[in-house]
Structures are given as structure tokens and as C-alpha cells.
Write a protein that holds these residues in place. Structure first.
Motif, PDB file in Angstrom:
ATOM      1  N   GLY A   3       4.345 -15.146   1.128  1.00 12.82           N
ATOM      2  CA  GLY A   3       2.963 -14.705   1.277  1.00 12.82           C
ATOM      3  C   GLY A   3       2.772 -13.285   0.822  1.00 12.82           C
ATOM      4  O   GLY A   3       1.643 -12.806   0.712  1.00 12.82           O
ATOM      5  N   GLY A   4       3.852 -12.550   0.570  1.00 10.43           N
ATOM      6  CA  GLY A   4       3.760 -11.173   0.130  1.00 10.43           C
ATOM      7  C   GLY A   4       4.934 -10.366   0.641  1.00 10.43           C
ATOM      8  O   GLY A   4       5.893 -10.908   1.193  1.00 10.43           O
ATOM      9  N   THR A   5       4.843  -9.060   0.465  1.00 15.23           N
ATOM     10  CA  THR A   5       5.898  -8.170   0.933  1.00 15.23           C
ATOM     11  C   THR A   5       5.292  -6.952   1.600  1.00 15.23           C
ATOM     12  O   THR A   5       4.166  -6.548   1.310  1.00 15.23           O
ATOM     13  CB  THR A   5       6.809  -7.710  -0.227  1.00 15.23           C
ATOM     14  OG1 THR A   5       5.999  -7.130  -1.251  1.00 15.23           O
ATOM     15  CG2 THR A   5       7.614  -8.856  -0.786  1.00 15.23           C
ATOM     16  N   VAL A   6       6.076  -6.353   2.490  1.00 17.95           N
ATOM     17  CA  VAL A   6       5.718  -5.119   3.178  1.00 17.95           C
ATOM     18  C   VAL A   6       6.781  -4.086   2.852  1.00 17.95           C
ATOM     19  O   VAL A   6       7.983  -4.392   2.891  1.00 17.95           O
ATOM     20  CB  VAL A   6       5.641  -5.330   4.705  1.00 17.95           C
ATOM     21  CG1 VAL A   6       5.448  -4.005   5.422  1.00 17.95           C
ATOM     22  CG2 VAL A   6       4.504  -6.283   5.047  1.00 17.95           C
ATOM     23  N   VAL A   7       6.363  -2.877   2.526  1.00 12.12           N
ATOM     24  CA  VAL A   7       7.294  -1.784   2.269  1.00 12.12           C
ATOM     25  C   VAL A   7       7.184  -0.781   3.409  1.00 12.12           C
ATOM     26  O   VAL A   7       6.086  -0.315   3.727  1.00 12.12           O
ATOM     27  CB  VAL A   7       6.995  -1.086   0.924  1.00 12.12           C
ATOM     28  CG1 VAL A   7       8.011   0.026   0.673  1.00 12.12           C
ATOM     29  CG2 VAL A   7       7.010  -2.096  -0.211  1.00 12.12           C
ATOM     30  N   LEU A   8       8.309  -0.463   4.032  1.00 11.68           N
ATOM     31  CA  LEU A   8       8.347   0.511   5.113  1.00 11.68           C
ATOM     32  C   LEU A   8       8.673   1.891   4.564  1.00 11.68           C
ATOM     33  O   LEU A   8       9.178   2.039   3.457  1.00 11.68           O
ATOM     34  CB  LEU A   8       9.375   0.093   6.165  1.00 11.68           C
ATOM     35  CG  LEU A   8       9.222  -1.318   6.741  1.00 11.68           C
ATOM     36  CD1 LEU A   8      10.276  -1.570   7.809  1.00 11.68           C
ATOM     37  CD2 LEU A   8       7.822  -1.534   7.305  1.00 11.68           C
ATOM     38  N   GLU A   9       8.379   2.920   5.347  1.00  7.05           N
ATOM     39  CA  GLU A   9       8.588   4.283   4.877  1.00  7.05           C
ATOM     40  C   GLU A   9      10.060   4.585   4.603  1.00  7.05           C
ATOM     41  O   GLU A   9      10.380   5.433   3.770  1.00  7.05           O
ATOM     42  CB  GLU A   9       8.031   5.293   5.889  1.00  7.05           C
ATOM     43  CG  GLU A   9       6.527   5.415   5.845  1.00  7.05           C
ATOM     44  CD  GLU A   9       6.019   6.615   6.607  1.00  7.05           C
ATOM     45  OE1 GLU A   9       6.848   7.316   7.235  1.00  7.05           O
ATOM     46  OE2 GLU A   9       4.805   6.860   6.586  1.00  7.05           O
ATOM     47  N   SER A  10      10.950   3.916   5.281  1.00  9.35           N
ATOM     48  CA  SER A  10      12.373   4.126   5.056  1.00  9.35           C
ATOM     49  C   SER A  10      12.863   3.504   3.754  1.00  9.35           C
ATOM     50  O   SER A  10      13.991   3.727   3.345  1.00  9.35           O
ATOM     51  CB  SER A  10      13.170   3.525   6.218  1.00  9.35           C
ATOM     52  OG  SER A  10      12.988   2.122   6.248  1.00  9.35           O
ATOM     53  N   GLY A  11      12.008   2.713   3.095  1.00 12.26           N
ATOM     54  CA  GLY A  11      12.399   2.047   1.859  1.00 12.26           C
ATOM     55  C   GLY A  11      12.732   0.584   2.034  1.00 12.26           C
ATOM     56  O   GLY A  11      12.980  -0.113   1.054  1.00 12.26           O
ATOM     57  N   LEU A  12      12.724   0.092   3.275  1.00 11.18           N
ATOM     58  CA  LEU A  12      13.033  -1.314   3.515  1.00 11.18           C
ATOM     59  C   LEU A  12      11.872  -2.188   3.046  1.00 11.18           C
ATOM     60  O   LEU A  12      10.713  -1.923   3.353  1.00 11.18           O
ATOM     61  CB  LEU A  12      13.291  -1.550   5.003  1.00 11.18           C
ATOM     62  CG  LEU A  12      13.806  -2.942   5.384  1.00 11.18           C
ATOM     63  CD1 LEU A  12      15.186  -3.170   4.802  1.00 11.18           C
ATOM     64  CD2 LEU A  12      13.839  -3.095   6.893  1.00 11.18           C
ATOM     65  N   LEU A  13      12.199  -3.225   2.289  1.00  8.73           N
ATOM     66  CA  LEU A  13      11.207  -4.166   1.778  1.00  8.73           C
ATOM     67  C   LEU A  13      11.383  -5.505   2.489  1.00  8.73           C
ATOM     68  O   LEU A  13      12.475  -6.059   2.509  1.00  8.73           O
ATOM     69  CB  LEU A  13      11.366  -4.331   0.268  1.00  8.73           C
ATOM     70  CG  LEU A  13      10.300  -5.150  -0.456  1.00  8.73           C
ATOM     71  CD1 LEU A  13      10.066  -4.595  -1.856  1.00  8.73           C
ATOM     72  CD2 LEU A  13      10.717  -6.621  -0.549  1.00  8.73           C
ATOM     73  N   ILE A  14      10.294  -5.996   3.076  1.00 10.45           N
ATOM     74  CA  ILE A  14      10.336  -7.234   3.855  1.00 10.45           C
ATOM     75  C   ILE A  14       9.431  -8.263   3.198  1.00 10.45           C
ATOM     76  O   ILE A  14       8.229  -8.046   3.049  1.00 10.45           O
ATOM     77  CB  ILE A  14       9.873  -6.992   5.306  1.00 10.45           C
ATOM     78  CG1 ILE A  14      10.757  -5.938   5.976  1.00 10.45           C
ATOM     79  CG2 ILE A  14       9.894  -8.289   6.103  1.00 10.45           C
ATOM     80  CD1 ILE A  14      10.215  -5.463   7.306  1.00 10.45           C
ATOM     81  N   GLU A  15      10.018  -9.378   2.807  1.00  7.86           N
ATOM     82  CA  GLU A  15       9.242 -10.481   2.254  1.00  7.86           C
ATOM     83  C   GLU A  15       8.838 -11.418   3.397  1.00  7.86           C
ATOM     84  O   GLU A  15       9.662 -11.757   4.240  1.00  7.86           O
ATOM     85  CB  GLU A  15      10.076 -11.237   1.220  1.00  7.86           C
ATOM     86  CG  GLU A  15       9.310 -12.322   0.492  1.00  7.86           C
ATOM     87  CD  GLU A  15      10.181 -13.044  -0.514  1.00  7.86           C
ATOM     88  OE1 GLU A  15      10.890 -13.991  -0.104  1.00  7.86           O
ATOM     89  OE2 GLU A  15      10.184 -12.646  -1.690  1.00  7.86           O
ATOM     90  N   TYR A  16       7.586 -11.816   3.429  1.00  9.69           N
ATOM     91  CA  TYR A  16       7.094 -12.643   4.540  1.00  9.69           C
ATOM     92  C   TYR A  16       6.388 -13.891   4.012  1.00  9.69           C
ATOM     93  O   TYR A  16       5.928 -13.938   2.858  1.00  9.69           O
ATOM     94  CB  TYR A  16       6.133 -11.842   5.422  1.00  9.69           C
ATOM     95  CG  TYR A  16       4.861 -11.412   4.726  1.00  9.69           C
ATOM     96  CD1 TYR A  16       3.770 -12.274   4.608  1.00  9.69           C
ATOM     97  CD2 TYR A  16       4.739 -10.135   4.169  1.00  9.69           C
ATOM     98  CE1 TYR A  16       2.611 -11.891   3.962  1.00  9.69           C
ATOM     99  CE2 TYR A  16       3.577  -9.740   3.517  1.00  9.69           C
ATOM    100  CZ  TYR A  16       2.521 -10.626   3.413  1.00  9.69           C
ATOM    101  OH  TYR A  16       1.367 -10.242   2.764  1.00  9.69           O
TER     102      TYR A  16
END
Length: 538
Positions: free
Chosen positions: A180-193
Motif C-alpha cells: 500500500g506504500g512506504t513510510v520513511v522514519l527520521e532515522s532512515g528506516l523505511l517501512i513497507e506496509y
């Protein structure tokens, strides 16, 4: 404050030895390349940008060194649905717990990842009790690691930097488990959901009045409450044994402002003067009449001065050196100068109603309770044509099932949502609304994953309640018209209602025992005090 990359870790059901095997490191450009072309099919212009970024140009090399390296979070099971929840307040945490409590087929039970900038969940309606000393911090602000210890919910402490939704690219929001997309966190971690829940709460809005951001104290987080408590302790020490009063100005007379004014005035008693400012000519304009009347009675008994029909034009700071006031701004005068004088804040009030004159207030502490803004994450520049539909306050417009309009795989609730009721009015951003929306969001995620019809959200107003001090409160249940519980009865009813609403059974039990113990100790102390007075009088 965002943590460094090494501080990010899932807290549940990931063995220590394999904890970071779930995150694979890549450079920022290699992730963008695979994300843009393999996952999302972005067009020619972005392909050129990615290729240029990968070229060995000295300028590009210098820029890449400054960028935060991105790492992809690897879910435990790629075949099961992936639900990412942004925000661990009432909406986010309770949605996660609702998903955990539902019955799932083995291949449909989602993996849930909760992201919040704090390590603690905060039960915000009871922050005032921290100032009165009624509760301890652990009771209303338990750590997520403790609340989620016996669940399958993973938790990351981090801030959200960017959102890359993909459900607007023609993906079906009710079938299949494509991303459904991805989220990028400030630490650089990328989460696909597969499914995303936006429940990021709201931040205090202090930029509308000059001086408010520099000199006023907001009151919406645990950190805010601790800062206010420490400031009050500092003022109490400074004025101990003196004849001068501690002057506190409370800006705003909605629920938060009135509860603060009542709590602080009870704490300071005869040592302080509390002045409450409101642009309306009445306090609690949206509250039930019973709550408003009880609040007015309590504020009057504690000699709280109400300045109604005014708004704050600006706030400035002055340092009083041996009776002569010197105007200053943050950072202009050295610290040693402030140590030899007492700081005070000047509030210039402008009348909002005819017939009133401008006022000047002096205060030792300014508490700000008006205005808020939801901190929704930004989208990438090439997503401008697919931005989330937002209202004027920055809330996402949702349909009646709490899905963001145009984004079938994104749900929004609480302060992040601009859902309207049957009359077209936006639902209030209260804990009660977030509680109920979390229940529906959890169910509708279950329905979407299992190809079932989603339920339309209908808010049921159960009543309104507020604290007015250590043994005082007002509670107006909606199911009994005209009834308002006040005083010790209202106080007890409010605490019981909130005890029931605490997130988990384990935490509820620990807090309930703690409150009963404190109540017993207070009762014994009250009896001893009464007996002592009787004996000394005889």
C-alpha cells in the motif's frame, strides 16, 4: 526527540541475536531506485533523477554523504498482511490492541508495527493530576514495552519523516496483499506496509501570537506537564516566606484551560493568583450547562480571575532588577543578569468584544491551551498530485469508514481525521472520539483484509467530564438529561471511568491497586487529623 539508528529496535518477539537481521542496509539512492522503479513504476523524469543521483559526480557524492542512509525493515512473514500504525496515542495504541483481540485465520492475521516518537503512552485526560500529586507518572504514562509485552505488536520509537502512499496508483484496497506504500522514519528506516493508520495526535500551536512560542508553556504532553510542574516548584521555592503572590496566566477557557486553572489555583491556594483569559464571553462554550455551572462555582471559590472577551495580542519578558523592569527577549541578556532579578511576563490583551478596554497582565508563568495542529507527514515531491486531502487545520478528510478519501489503504482517526457527523460538523478531537474510532478502525481493518463490508463510524456521545482538583470534578452523562455529578462523587466517578479505559488488563489492575492504596492512606490521614483537632479542642 528522534533516536539514532542504533537505538531503534522492535521490543517484542524478536530475539536479541537476530534483532537487526530484520533490517537490511542500503544506500539512500539504491533504495530510491528500487522503490521508484520496481515497486511503484514512477515515470521517466524520476528515473533520470535517480540515475543522476547514482552518477559519480563530486557534487552528488558530497550530497549523498550528508543524507541519512536508509534501511528497509523486513517483516517476519511477507505472506501475511502488514499494518503500520503511526502514533501511539488513544487512536493508534487502541487500534493495535483491537487488532490483537480479534479472531483471525492463520494466514490473515496481520503483523502490526506501532511507531511513536515517545517511549511512553500518555493518558492525556489525567495529566492535570500530575500537578496536583494525585497520580504518579507510571500510572498514566506507562512504557509501550510494558503494555505490549504479551502481544505480537512490534514497537519502534522514532519520528515520521515522509509518507509514500501507493494505493492511489490503481491498487485495489480490498483484495490482495500488494504494498500500500512506504513510510520513511527520521532515522532512515523505511517501512513497507499493506495498510496504514494515521493517528499522530496534535501539537500545540504557538506561532499565532508573538512571544507565545518563546515564553508560554503548552500543556499537551507528559514533557509539558513535567516542565510546568518543575516551573511551579521553582516559583514556590522562590516565593516561600514572601508576601508576593505567584501569578499564573492561563490562556484559553476550554476544558484544558479550565482544568488547569482549577488545578493550579488549588495547588497554590493563598500563595498564588490565577487569571484565565478567553476570547469568548463565557467559559466552556461547548460544554453541557451543568459542567459549566460547576466549573464557574469552583473557579469563583478559588478566586480565579476570569478575563472573558479578550485575546492575547503579544507576550514579552521583563527582568525586574531591584524594582526597575527591563524589557528583554529570549537570549539577549546574559544568564547572570537574570539570576540577580526576577523574570516576569507581560501579556497585552486586546478586547474581542465592544465595550471592553485593552488590558496589561503580569505573570510569572503563562500556560497556553488554545490552538493545535496535527503533525501529518509530508509526501514526496512527485506525489503532489496524490496528496492526502486535508482541511484547513491539516486534518485528513475521511469517508464514513475512516478511510482517507482517495486512499483505500490508509485510515485516519483522532486528531489526524476530519470526519464529519450527520450534521456536517467535524467531530471534536477528544479522547472519547478517539476511543470509539479506534474500535471501528480495528474492525474495519479486519473487514478489509477479509474482504468483508466496512462499517460506517457513528459517534455516540456518552457525556463529558472534567477534573477540578484533588477531590473535585464535574461529570454530565448524556444518557440522563440534566444530571451533573460534582464534588467527591463526580471525582470518584471520573477516576473509575478512566480506570476502565486504561489500555490493558495488567496495567488496569496495577493502577487500581495503587489508587485504592492511596485512597486508604488519605482516609486514615483525614481521620487522624479530625481526631487530633477534636482532642486538642477538648
Amino acid at each position: 526527540m528522534a533516536l539514532s539508528a542504533s537505538a531503534l529496535m522492535p521490543l517484542n518477539r524478536i530475539p536479541n541475536a537476530n534483532r537487526w537481521n530484520k533490517v537490511s542496509s542500503r544506500t539512500a539512492h539504491s533504495i530510491n531506485f528500487s522503490l521508484l522503479f520496481e515497486k511503484r513504476g514512477i515515470g521517466f523524469r524520476n528515473g533520470i533523477a535517480a540515475a543522476a543521483a547514482a552518477s559519480p559526480s563530486p557534487v552528488n557524492e558530497d550530497i549523498s554523504q550528508k543524507e541519512t542512509p536508509q534501511r528497509i525493515y523486513t517483516w517476519p512473514d511477507n505472506k501475511k498482511p502488514k499494518v503500520c500504525i503511526l502514533g501511539g496515542g488513544f487512536g493508534g495504541l487502541y487500534t493495535a490492541l483491537r487488532l490483537e483481540s480479534l479472531i483471525w485465520a492463520d494466514d490473515k492475521k496481520p503483523q502490526v508495527l506501532l511507531v511513536d516518537q515517545s517511549e511512553r503512552f500518555v493518558f492525556k485526560p489525567m495529566l492535570y493530576e500530575l500537578l496536583s500529586g494525585e497520580v504518579d507518572a507510571w500510572e498514566i504514562a506507562p512504557r509501550f514495552s510494558e503494555l505490549l509485552a504479551n502481544t505480537g505488536i512490534q514497537f519502534f520509537q522514532d519520528r515520521v519523516k515522509m509518507l509514500r502512499p501507493a494505493d492511489h496508483l490503481g491498487m485495489n484496497g480490498s483484495t490482495g496483499y500488494c504494498s500500500g506504500g512506504t513510510v520513511v522514519l527520521e532515522s532512515g528506516l523505511l517501512i513497507e506496509y499493506d495498510w496504514l493508520v494515521l493517528s499522530l495526535g496534535a501539537e500545540a500551536k504557538l506561532d499565532t501570537v508573538p512571544g507565545a512560542a518563546e515564553f508560554a508553556f503548552p500543556f499537551s504532553t507528559l514533557e509539558d506537564a513535567c516542565k510546568v510542574d518543575n516551573k511551579l516548584k521553582e516559583l514556590e521555592r522562590r516565593e516561600f516566606g514572601k508576601d508576593s503572590l505567584i501569578r499564573v496566566a492561563v490562556v484559553g477557557c476550554g476544558y484544558s484551560g479550565v482544568e488547569l486553572a482549577a488545578t493550579v489555583s488549588e495547588r497554590l491556594q493563598d500563595r498564588g493568583l490565577v487569571q484565565a483569559i478567553n476570547v469568548n464571553t463565557t467559559i466552556l462554550p461547548t460544554a453541557p450547562p451543568g459542567n459549566r455551572e460547576v466549573a464557574l462555582k469552583v473557579l469563583s471559590s478559588r478566586k480565579v480571575q476570569l478575563l472573558l472577551g479578550y485575546f492575547v495580542r503579544c507576550i514579552r519578558k521583563e527582568i525586574d532588577l531591584e524594582g526597575s523592569a527591563m524589557p528583554t527577549e529570549a537570549g539577549i541578556f546574559p544568564k547572570t543578569l537574570a539570576e540577580h532579578g526576577s523574570e516576569k511576563y507581560i501579556l497585552e490583551l486586546q478586547p474581542a468584544e465592544r465595550g471592553l478596554q485593552s488590558e496589561i497582565l503580569e505573570a510569572d508563568l503563562v500556560l497556553w491551551t488554545v490552538g493545535s495542529k496535527p503533525p501529518l507527514p509530508q509526501l514526496e515531491p512527485y506525489d503532489k498530485t496524490h496528496e492526502l486531502p486535508l482541511n484547513g487545520r491539516g486534518q485528513a478528510e475521511t469517508d464514513e469508514t475512516l478511510r482517507v478519501k482517495g486512499h483505500p489503504r490508509i485510515f485516519a482517526l483522532g486528531d489526524s481525521s476530519a470526519l464529519r457527523d450527520m450534521n456536517g460538523r467535524i467531530l471534536p478531537a477528544t479522547a472519547q472520539v478517539a476511543f470509539q474510532q479506534a474500535d471501528f478502525t480495528g474492525w474495519n481493518l479486519w473487514a478489509a483484509i477479509n474482504d468483508r463490508p466496512l462499517l460506517p463510524f457513528r459517534f455516540q456521545n456518552l457525556g463529558e467530564m472534567m477534573t477540578l482538583g484533588r477531590n473535585d470534578a464535574a461529570l454530565s452523562p448524556s444518557f440522563i438529561e440534566g444530571l451533573t455529578l460534582e464534588g467527591p462523587v463526580g471525582h470518584a466517578a471520573r477516576k473509575i471511568a478512566y480506570l476502565i479505559r486504561l489500555p490493558t488488563d495488567e496495567h488496569r489492575l496495577k493502577v487500581g491497586i495503587s489508587w485504592l492504596t492511596k485512597s486508604a492512606v488519605d482516609s486514615v490521614a483525614s481521620i487522624q487529623s479530625t481526631l487530633s483537632k477534636v482532642l486538642s479542642g477538648s
